[in-house]
Enzyme design. Structure first.
Site, PDB file in Angstrom:
ATOM      1  N   THR A 143     -93.269  34.990 -57.974  1.00 52.01           N
ATOM      2  CA  THR A 143     -92.768  33.923 -58.834  1.00 52.01           C
ATOM      3  C   THR A 143     -91.472  33.328 -58.282  1.00 52.01           C
ATOM      4  OG1 THR A 143     -91.729  33.577 -61.004  1.00 52.01           O
ATOM      5  CG2 THR A 143     -91.728  35.816 -60.192  1.00 52.01           C
ATOM      6  N   ASP A 144     -91.187  32.085 -58.690  1.00 56.06           N
ATOM      7  CA  ASP A 144     -89.901  31.480 -58.312  1.00 56.06           C
ATOM      8  C   ASP A 144     -88.738  32.097 -59.092  1.00 56.06           C
ATOM      9  OD1 ASP A 144     -90.449  30.400 -60.819  1.00 56.06           O
ATOM     10  OD2 ASP A 144     -90.109  28.312 -60.240  1.00 56.06           O
ATOM     11  N   GLU A 145     -89.055  32.886 -60.137  1.00 59.96           N
ATOM     12  CA  GLU A 145     -87.978  33.439 -60.964  1.00 59.96           C
ATOM     13  C   GLU A 145     -87.129  34.463 -60.207  1.00 59.96           C
ATOM     14  OE1 GLU A 145     -88.897  34.222 -65.064  1.00 59.96           O
ATOM     15  OE2 GLU A 145     -90.623  32.882 -65.019  1.00 59.96           O
ATOM     16  N   TYR A 169     -88.250  41.137 -65.944  1.00 66.13           N
ATOM     17  CA  TYR A 169     -89.477  40.634 -65.298  1.00 66.13           C
ATOM     18  C   TYR A 169     -89.195  40.186 -63.870  1.00 66.13           C
ATOM     19  CZ  TYR A 169     -92.993  37.192 -63.864  1.00 66.13           C
ATOM     20  OH  TYR A 169     -93.915  36.474 -63.141  1.00 66.13           O
ATOM     21  N   LYS A 173     -90.406  41.757 -60.189  1.00 66.09           N
ATOM     22  CA  LYS A 173     -91.168  40.995 -59.190  1.00 66.09           C
ATOM     23  C   LYS A 173     -90.388  40.953 -57.864  1.00 66.09           C
ATOM     24  CE  LYS A 173     -94.553  39.119 -59.624  1.00 66.09           C
ATOM     25  NZ  LYS A 173     -95.984  39.578 -59.533  1.00 66.09           N
TER      26      LYS A 173
HETATM   27  P1  NAD Z   1    -101.352  37.544 -67.056  1.00 64.46           P
HETATM   28  O1  NAD Z   1    -100.365  38.329 -67.858  1.00 64.46           O
HETATM   29  O2  NAD Z   1    -102.119  36.455 -67.703  1.00 64.46           O
HETATM   30  O3  NAD Z   1    -102.424  38.538 -66.406  1.00 64.46           O
HETATM   31  C1  NAD Z   1    -102.077  39.774 -65.855  1.00 64.46           C
HETATM   32  C2  NAD Z   1    -103.356  40.580 -65.671  1.00 64.46           C
HETATM   33  O4  NAD Z   1    -103.002  41.824 -65.043  1.00 64.46           O
HETATM   34  C3  NAD Z   1    -104.041  40.927 -66.987  1.00 64.46           C
HETATM   35  O5  NAD Z   1    -105.429  40.669 -66.884  1.00 64.46           O
HETATM   36  C4  NAD Z   1    -103.772  42.416 -67.168  1.00 64.46           C
HETATM   37  O6  NAD Z   1    -104.804  43.096 -67.876  1.00 64.46           O
HETATM   38  C5  NAD Z   1    -103.681  42.885 -65.724  1.00 64.46           C
HETATM   39  N1  NAD Z   1    -102.890  44.111 -65.567  1.00 64.46           N
HETATM   40  C6  NAD Z   1    -101.681  44.390 -66.115  1.00 64.46           C
HETATM   41  N2  NAD Z   1    -101.292  45.633 -65.759  1.00 64.46           N
HETATM   42  C7  NAD Z   1    -102.270  46.139 -64.966  1.00 64.46           C
HETATM   43  C8  NAD Z   1    -102.442  47.374 -64.276  1.00 64.46           C
HETATM   44  N3  NAD Z   1    -101.513  48.355 -64.348  1.00 64.46           N
HETATM   45  N4  NAD Z   1    -103.557  47.558 -63.546  1.00 64.46           N
HETATM   46  C9  NAD Z   1    -104.507  46.583 -63.467  1.00 64.46           C
HETATM   47  N5  NAD Z   1    -104.399  45.395 -64.115  1.00 64.46           N
HETATM   48  C10 NAD Z   1    -103.294  45.185 -64.844  1.00 64.46           C
HETATM   49  O7  NAD Z   1    -100.533  37.019 -65.799  1.00 64.46           O
HETATM   50  P2  NAD Z   1    -100.679  35.648 -64.995  1.00 64.46           P
HETATM   51  O8  NAD Z   1     -99.916  34.586 -65.691  1.00 64.46           O
HETATM   52  O9  NAD Z   1    -102.107  35.434 -64.674  1.00 64.46           O
HETATM   53  O10 NAD Z   1     -99.882  36.015 -63.671  1.00 64.46           O
HETATM   54  C11 NAD Z   1    -100.548  36.600 -62.550  1.00 64.46           C
HETATM   55  C12 NAD Z   1     -99.537  36.826 -61.445  1.00 64.46           C
HETATM   56  O11 NAD Z   1     -98.916  35.593 -61.089  1.00 64.46           O
HETATM   57  C13 NAD Z   1     -98.404  37.772 -61.837  1.00 64.46           C
HETATM   58  O12 NAD Z   1     -98.116  38.603 -60.725  1.00 64.46           O
HETATM   59  C14 NAD Z   1     -97.222  36.851 -62.122  1.00 64.46           C
HETATM   60  O13 NAD Z   1     -95.998  37.484 -61.860  1.00 64.46           O
HETATM   61  C15 NAD Z   1     -97.499  35.727 -61.149  1.00 64.46           C
HETATM   62  N6  NAD Z   1     -96.988  34.396 -61.529  1.00 64.46           N
HETATM   63  C16 NAD Z   1     -97.299  33.869 -62.755  1.00 64.46           C
HETATM   64  C17 NAD Z   1     -96.834  32.589 -63.087  1.00 64.46           C
HETATM   65  C18 NAD Z   1     -97.189  31.942 -64.411  1.00 64.46           C
HETATM   66  O14 NAD Z   1     -96.699  30.840 -64.698  1.00 64.46           O
HETATM   67  N7  NAD Z   1     -98.049  32.529 -65.221  1.00 64.46           N
HETATM   68  C19 NAD Z   1     -96.055  31.871 -62.175  1.00 64.46           C
HETATM   69  C20 NAD Z   1     -95.758  32.457 -60.927  1.00 64.46           C
HETATM   70  C21 NAD Z   1     -96.242  33.711 -60.618  1.00 64.46           C
END
Ligand code: NAD
Length: 341
Positions: A143-145, A169, A173
Site C-alpha cells: 500500500t501507499d500508506e 496497519y 505492511k
Molecule cells: P480484504 O480485507 O478485502 O481481503 C483480505 C483477504 O485476506 C480476505 O479474504 C481474508 O479472508 C484473507 N485473509 C486474512 N487473513 C488471512 C490469513 N491469515 N490467511 C489467509 N487469508 C487471510 O483486503 P483487500 O482490500 O482486498 O486488500 C488486499 C491487499 O491489498 C492487502 O494486502 C492490502 O494491504 C492491499 N491494498 C489494499 C488497498 C485497498 O484500497 N483496499 C490498497 C492498497 C493495497
C-alpha cells in the site's frame, strides 16, 4: 524479457482485490491455473467468487497463510511457480482497536510464505539463480500508506520516498515489505512488490469508505464522514490495479517496487458529493441524498493526504490506469445498484 506465470498460489483471493484479480486473470490469461488460499476471515467472502470465468482453473483452499506446512504442501502438490500475496488484515480502524491480528497476518504471515517459497524453490527443487529468476515469482501486494502522510503542497510518493507508516496497519505492511526485500537481497528469491493507492470497485467489504457511502444512500441512513471530510486520497479502480499487478509480475525487474496509482486525488467530501449526485439520478426516490451527510469524530492519527507518482510503472511497465474516477465510480455504483435489487 517477459515472464509467464502458469501455476499460481493467490493468497487472500476471497477478499476485495484478490477476488477481482482472479476474475480478471482467468479472463485475460487462458493458460493459468490458480490455487486460492484464504482463511475466510470476516473480510473474505466466497460469494465474491461465484461468477468466475472457467472455474475449473481455480481451486479454493480454506486455510491460514501462517500455517507453514499447509503452504509448503500446496506449493509442492500444485507445482506452484508464482505466488501473488494479497492476504492481509486491511482496515485501518480495526488496526487501531486491535493491532495484534495485523502483526500476526501481515508480518508473520508474509514471513511464513516467503520461507515456504525459499524452502520449496531453493531447498527442495534446488533451482539455481538463473532458473529461479526465469521461472519463479513472489509478488507482494502493498500500500501507499507505508510512506506516511503528505501536506497539500508535498510532491506525490515515489518509490524513493522514505517509509514513515503512521497506523498499526501501515506499519505492519511496511514490515512485510522489508521482509520481502530482505528475501531478495539475502536469498535471491525472485520478488516484486507493488505499493498501490486506495482501491474501489465491486466486491469491496461494506466497512470501507465508498461502499459505506453508497449503502447509506441506498438505505437512507446517515453517511458518516470523518472530521470535516477534507482528507485526500488517490483512488484507483480495482481492475486497473489487477492489470498493474500482472504487468509487474510479467515485466517488472526483480527486487524492485512499483507504485500503482490512479492520478485521481479527491477530498472525501467531494467523493460523497459526486456519489450523492449520481445516485440522485439513478435512485430518485431517495433524493437529495446529500441530506444524509453526517460529520463524525475524526480517526486517531488520520493521515491527511496520500498521492502516488506512478511514473516508474508507466515508464518500465507501460502501465497506466484506464478508468478515470468518474468512469470507475459509475461502474461501481451500477454494480451496487444491481446487488441492491
Ligand atoms: P480484504 O480485507 O478485502 O481481503 C483480505 C483477504 O485476506 C480476505 O479474504 C481474508 O479472508 C484473507 N485473509 C486474512 N487473513 C488471512 C490469513 N491469515 N490467511 C489467509 N487469508 C487471510 O483486503 P483487500 O482490500 O482486498 O486488500 C488486499 C491487499 O491489498 C492487502 O494486502 C492490502 O494491504 C492491499 N491494498 C489494499 C488497498 C485497498 O484500497 N483496499 C490498497 C492498497 C493495497
Amino acid at each position: 524479457m517477459s515472464y509467464k506465470p502458469k501455476n499460481l498460489l493467490v493468497t487472500g483471493g476471497a477478499g476485495f482485490i484478490g477476488a477481482n484479480y482472479i476474475q480478471w486473470l482467468l479472463n485475460e490469461r487462458p493458460d493459468v491455473y490458480i490455487v486460492n488460499l484464504d482463511l475466510l476471515t470476516y473480510a473474505g467472502n466466497l460469494e465474491n467468487l461465484n461468477n468466475l470465468p472457467s472455474p475449473d482453473r481455480h481451486t479454493f483452499i480454506e486455510g491460514d497463510i501462517n500455517d507453514g506446512s499447509l503452504v509448503e504442501r500446496l506449493l509442492r502438490e500444485h507445482s506452484i511457480d508464482t505466488i501473488v500475496h494479497f492476504a492481509a488484515e486491511s482496515h485501518v480502524d480495526r488496526s487501531i482497536s486491535g493491532p495484534g491480528e495485523f502483526v500476526r497476518t501481515n508480518i508473520n504471515g508474509t514471513y511464513v510464505l516467503l520461507e515456504a517459497a525459499r524452502q520449496y524453490w531453493l531447498g527442495e527443487q534446488k533451482l539455481d539463480k538463473a532458473t529461479l529468476s526465469a521461472s519463479r515469482r513472489f509478488h507482494h501486494i502493498s500500500t501507499d500508506e507505508v510512506y506516511g502522510t503528505l501536506s497539500e503542497s508535498d510532491p506525490a510518493f515515489t518509490e524513493e520516498t522514505p517509509y514513515a507508516p503512521n497506523s498499526p496497519y501501515s506499519a505492519s505492511k511496511a514490515a512485510s515489505d522489508h521482509l520481502v526485500r530482505a528475501y531478495f537481497h539475502t536469498y535471491g528469491l525472485p520478488v516484486t512488490t507493488t505499493n498501490c493507492s486506495n482501491n474501489y470497485g465491486p466486491y469491496q467489504h461494506g466497512e470501507k469508505f465508498i461502499p459505506t457511502v453508497i449503502r447509506s444512500c441506498l438505505e437512507g441512513s446517515p453517511i458518516p464522514i470523518y472530521g470535516d471530510g477534507s482528507n485526500i486520497r488517490d483512488w484507483l479502480y480495482v481492475e486497473d490495479h489487477a492489470r498493474g499487478i500482472q504487468r509487474t509480475i510479467e515485466a517488472g525487474r526483480l527486487g524492485e517496487t512499483y507504485n500503482i496509482g490512479g492520478h485521481n486525488e479527491w477530498r472525501n467530501i467531494d467523493i460523497v458529493r459526486l456519489i450523492t449526485e449520481m445516485l440522485d439520478k439513478a435512485n430518485p426516490e431517495g433524493a437529495p441524498h446529500d441530506r444524509l451527510i453526517t460529520f463524525v469524530t475524526d480517526r486517531l492519527g488520520h493521515d491527511w493526504r496520500y498521492a502516488i507518482d506512478a511514473a516508474k510503472a508507466q515508464r518500465e511497465l507501460n502501465w497506466t490506469p484506464r478508468e478515470s474516477f468518474e468512469t470507475g465510480i459509475a461502474l461501481t455504483i451500477n454494480w451496487y445498484l444491481e446487488q441492491h435489487k
